[in-house]
Design an enzyme around this catalytic site. Structure first.
Site, PDB file in Angstrom:
ATOM      1  N   GLY A 321       0.832  -1.195   0.000  1.00 30.96           N
ATOM      2  CA  GLY A 321       0.000   0.000   0.000  1.00 30.96           C
ATOM      3  C   GLY A 321       0.873   1.253   0.000  1.00 30.96           C
ATOM      4  N   SER A 322       0.449   2.254   0.730  1.00 35.25           N
ATOM      5  CA  SER A 322       1.119   3.559   0.684  1.00 35.25           C
ATOM      6  C   SER A 322       2.531   3.527   1.246  1.00 35.25           C
ATOM      7  CB  SER A 322       0.289   4.584   1.441  1.00 35.25           C
ATOM      8  OG  SER A 322      -0.976   4.694   0.822  1.00 35.25           O
ATOM      9  N   THR A 323       2.889   2.492   2.002  1.00 32.97           N
ATOM     10  CA  THR A 323       4.258   2.448   2.512  1.00 32.97           C
ATOM     11  C   THR A 323       5.248   2.297   1.361  1.00 32.97           C
ATOM     12  OG1 THR A 323       4.157   0.047   2.822  1.00 32.97           O
ATOM     13  CG2 THR A 323       3.567   1.405   4.709  1.00 32.97           C
TER      14      THR A 323
END
Lengths: 619, 379
Positions: A321-323
């Site tokens: 995801g956004s990581t």
């Protein structure tokens, strides 16, 4: 009379022939005896020696596993066993029944013991129970005269005093199976009481821990009964093994996440790569494996939908995801397709041909540059950037940060995760790469898969001066002296990315403002991630279903958070994944913050955090 | 003519004086050696074998002396009857055996167990001695005439084979053949018989029991199955070899004492003896055995009656075959056939029949001057 004389003469002749024959036979026997006893005597004497002496292996004590401060994590504890020798009891059944009156033994176990005792040679002791308490030992000892053939003795059992807390790291030992026997020439493996490392550290450092077998030369008879010991070599006990884990921190991580259904967390030293804690929830008690598991328990563990036996830190593969956004940004910065000042307008939707890609924030973020794009985790910004740089450049950057490949951690069964490229898709799926797939790859969705440990290592490489550390639990001195290779990246771009991570926690609009450290003067930098496990359909989006709180657990997003601290002088990196935890900022950031706080309090590396604090104050 | 043949009856005192005392002293010597071996086989204990060995020997010794003092003409007269009785017992054993499913060699007579096949070895010698005593040289050369003694040998041999006991069957045939040889049957007939046996070997092989085939195969290559059928031979050879020239000492034979040696109290008693007393002890015992055989030969040569001569040499031949087969077997010269070592091995019937045959031998010697007519009716 003539007749009689003739017959007598014939008889005498024949008798002499027969007598000579008999003499010859006796001569033959004497010759044969001479041959066997004198000529070849030496050869047979050697064979006789062979026959008589049986070499028996002695199982060496297995090495302990200690935490970084020498606290025992795996050890051997004396277990009190009770066994029965059939030939020493006049009535096996009655003896067993009397024993069962003193200490609890199930009727089924009694049945098994009796069958086993009758099938083995009468002098072979058959174990009845090996987990006696002191009181039970005492009770049996007092009644010994009424229990002929009952033996009390001690054996060393592998013990994991911290039970499930370290189950995945330490692994466990168990009886040797056929494959292990075939692949390892160590004679110890053939012994029934020998236990071999099956998982975790117990497996990867099995050779070191097991030691060298001792030898006992025993005179035996043809039935294998021991007459006496002739010679004894104690062998070499296994080496104690110190691992990088901090027991206290490990316990804290475990307890902090114990309330989740399924989660994983890893803490690494960003400069050395030492794994300070590695937790996988749910867990199991490794002690259960030492003597072989009951089929029912095994089935229950294996079929549990939450996979308690799997170390999610190295075997759980989740969309980051956004990581993943730092990687996308750095790829674009390296290629020069953007600079930190590059701005994108987020309306909440990104359109590519007929396809619409949504930002997590329904109304959009408006116009923002890189630092704020990271701080607020704007999806549209990274859709744009990903499309500009292309998937292969993103993949190349991801690999340099340790994603999509095995990191070579010293635990068995590590999974590589997945970082897609055009070539990969063509080869694996036989289909050309779609631009839309680049778009979702940019925010760590689509094909991308990472393990929690990879995320922690990625974070470490971001903040440690771009050194490509690799994680380890045990490191040889030679490996410690080695320098990690560096990732070459434009300085300015990296600074912007890290600043973005700082803003995530400390900025006015950061997505993880609640993750601020409670420690005065030490700042945390991190990145939230909320990865979809299920595609949101247009209809669902229209109804707003994807934001409902009562979604079935399995369909909820994974919550992720990666972080490092101190921001000014990075020392520790933490990655937390809460399966189906919902939003990263709500479900993953708070435990990550607490874990980091505890890490800084314990400060396993002994780094000068005060100096770091003063630098932070200045910066 | 008739008057000269009929000799004067001997008094009891004359009989005692005529007894072959050196022989009578030699026999207990072997039994004492047997006692020591069985004492060692039990790990230095009179129980369970040595003591009973002594008791049986004492009983058998009395029987031997009793038989020795009975007039040889009595044995001549009753030879056939005793032989037929043995055959009946053999049939009885086979019938009982067919009920109990398995090898059956004993008849349980309550007080003791009787092994008729052992008895047959002695009574066959008696019967053949009587037959050949009556046969004239011109009879012997007639092939048809030979059918009767061949049947005498064949019948018990077949009955014993049915039990099945290959070792005893071979011994019966060998003893019977030896008797016919002494009786004057032509050389070429033995050659022919040998050729016939060789030709019928494949047929015999097809009819052998599985364990008998195993034994033959194992004999041909003991290493074929070192822990199974070849175990006996290999262990026996190791035990013998480790004895060396002077042995490991009484009760010190590691192979035997540590139970590597199978059946050390019966068929493999000589192995234990040879391990503990070495080649010197083993050779000494073999020489003692040979002295027994030589004395039997000597008795036969000085007997006046053909019956006596045949009986004495038959007993000697029987005894030397026991020794030869047993020792050849444990040294790996021939397959393991399960023949005990007389007077040393533990076992009731073999001891009893050996001593009974010695009784007959002594009887021949005591009555060596007695003349015997061709037929008992002329006595």
């Amino acid at each position: 009379m003539y007749q009689e004389t003739d017959r007598h003469r014939l008889f005498t002749r024949r008798a002499l022939v027969l007598g000579a024959g008999q003499l010859g036979m006796f001569g033959l026997l004497l010759g044969r005896l001479w041959q066997l006893q004198v000529t070849e005597g030496e050869k047979y004497a050697l064979l006789a020696e062979d026959n008589r002496v049986n070499t028996k292996l002695i199982v060496p004590a297995r090495g302990r596993i200690l935490d970084r401060l020498g606290r025992p994590l795996a050890r051997n504890v004396p277990a009190y066993r009770v066994r029965v020798v059939r030939e020493r009891t006049p009535d096996l059944r009655r003896t067993l029944r009397s024993l069962a009156e003193l200490v609890p033994v199930s009727p089924r176990r009694l049945q098994e013991v009796e069958e086993q005792a009758r099938s083995l040679r009468p002098f072979v002791p058959v174990p009845i129970r090996d987990d006696l308490t002191w009181q039970e030992v005492a009770r049996i000892a007092v009644h010994a005269p009424e229990l002929p053939g009952i033996l009390l003795d001690q054996a060393l059992l592998r013990d994991y005093p911290h039970g499930p807390i370290l189950a995945h790291v330490l692994g466990y030992v168990g009886p040797v199976n056929d494959r292990e026997l075939a692949n390892d020439r160590d004679p110890l493996l053939a012994l029934p009481e020998f236990r071999i490392g099956k998982k975790g550290i117990e497996k990867s450092y099995d050779k070191k821990l097991r030691g060298r077998a001792g030898l006992s030369k025993v005179e035996v008879n043809a039935l294998g009964r021991e007459i006496r010991e002739l010679d004894r070599d104690e062998g070499q006990p296994g080496e104690d093994l110190q691992i990088s884990v901090d027991l206290e921190l490990q316990r804290f991580c475990f307890d902090r996440l114990a309330g989740e259904k399924a989660a994983a967390a890893a803490v690494v030293d960003v400069h050395t790569g030492a794994v300070l804690a590695s937790v996988s929830i749910p867990s199991f008690d490794p002690k259960a494996f030492t003597n072989g598991l009951s089929a029912a328990t095994w089935r229950q563990l294996r079929d549990d939908p939450l996979f308690p036996l799997v170390d999610k830190c190295i075997r759980g593969q989740y969309p980051p995801g956004s990581t993943f956004k730092m990687v996308t940004a750095l790829a674009a910065l390296e290629k020069g397709v953007i600079d930190p000042g590059h701005e994108v307008f987020c309306s909440g939707v990104f359109t590519l041909g007929n396809a619409r890609f949504h930002c997590w924030k329904t109304g959009g973020h408006g116009r923002l540059a890189l630092v704020q794009a990271i701080a607020q985790s704007c999806d549209v910004y990274f859709y744009d950037v990903a499309l500009r740089v292309g998937v292969d450049a993103i993949a190349s950057m991801a690999r340099r940060f340790g994603l999509g490949e095995r990191l070579g951690v010293d635990l068995p069964g590590e999974r590589p995760g997945l970082v897609p490229t055009r070539a990969w898709k063509r080869e694996r799926l036989g289909e050309p790469w779609q631009k839309g797939e680049t778009v979702v790859t940019g925010i760590g969705q689509g094909f991308v898969l990472t393990t929690p440990l990879q995320l922690a290592v990625m974070t470490a490489r971001l903040c440690n001066g771009l050194r490509m550390v690799r994680p380890w639990f045990v490191r040889s001195p030679e490996a410690a002296a080695e320098e990690w290779p560096r990732i070459e990246l434009p300085e300015e771009g990296l600074r912007a990315v890290l600043r973005g991570m700082y803003e995530v926690v400390n900025g006015a609009r950061g997505t993880a403002r609640r993750a601020k450290l409670p420690i005065e003067g030490i700042a945390l930098a991190g990145k939230t991630g909320t990865s979809q496990v299920k595609r949101i359909t247009r209809a669902e989006r229209a109804r707003g279903d994807h934001k409902r709180k009562d979604k079935p657990w399995r369909e909820r997003d994974h919550a992720l958070f990666v972080c490092y601290a101190p921001y000014a002088a990075p020392r520790y990196a933490v990655a937390v994944v809460v399966e189906h935890g919902g939003s990263g900022s709500k479900a993953a950031a708070p435990p990550a913050r607490d874990i980091m706080t505890r890490t800084l309090e314990i400060n396993p590396s002994g780094a000068d955090l005060i100096a770091a604090r003063s630098r932070t104050a200045r910066g | 003519m008739q008057g000269r043949l009929r000799s004067r009856e001997l008094t009891f005192e004359e009989k005692l004086r005529a007894l072959h005392w050196p022989f009578i002293l030699l026999v207990p010597m072997l039994a004492v050696i047997g006692y020591a071996v069985l004492y060692s086989a039990a790990g230095g204990s009179h129980e369970p074998w040595a003591w009973r060995h002594a008791v049986r020997f004492t009983a058998g010794f009395v029987v031997m002396l009793t038989i020795a003092l009975v007039d040889v003409r009595f044995w001549f007269r009753w030879a056939y009857v005793i032989f037929v009785a043995t055959l009946v017992l053999l049939v009885a054993v086979d019938i009982v055996g067919s009920f109990s499913k398995g090898a059956q060699r004993w008849l349980n007579l309550g007080l003791f167990q009787l092994q008729p096949s052992e008895l047959a070895k002695v009574t066959l010698v008696m019967a053949l001695a009587r037959f050949l005593h009556a046969a004239r040289l011109e009879d012997i050369v007639r092939p048809v005439y030979l059918l009767v003694p061949l049947a005498m040998i064949g019948l018990p041999a077949v009955l014993v084979l049915l039990q099945p006991d290959l070792g005893t069957a071979v011994m019966l045939i060998a003893v019977g053949g030896g008797m016919l040889f002494l009786g004057g049957v032509r050389w070429w007939k033995f050659v022919l018989a040998g050729a016939l046996v060789a030709a019928s070997l494949p047929l015999l092989w097809a009819n052998l029991r599985d364990y008998q085939r195993q034994r033959v195969l194992t004999f041909l290559d003991p290493e074929r199955d070192p822990l199974g059928a070849g175990y006996h031979i290999i262990q026996s050879k190791i035990a013998l070899g480790s004895g060396g020239l002077f042995g490991r000492g009484f009760l010190n034979g590691s192979q035997s004492q540590l139970d590597f040696l199978p059946e050390k109290q019966t068929d493999f008693a000589f192995t234990l003896l040879a391990e503990e007393s070495g080649f010197v002890g083993a050779a000494l015992v073999l020489i003692l055995y040979f002295v027994v055989v030589f004395l039997a030969f000597f008795v036969g040569m000085r007997a006046q009656s053909h019956f006596g001569r045949l009986l004495a040499l038959g007993v000697g031949l029987n005894f030397s075959l026991y020794v030869f087969i047993n020792v050849a077997m444990i040294t790996g010269l021939i397959p393991v056939v399960g023949v005990p070592l007389p007077l040393i091995s533990y076992g009731g019937t073999a001891m009893m029949t050996t001593l009974m045959s010695f009784g007959l031998l002594l009887s021949v010697d005591v009555h060596r001057q007695v003349r015997i007519p061709r037929y008992p009716s002329e006595l």
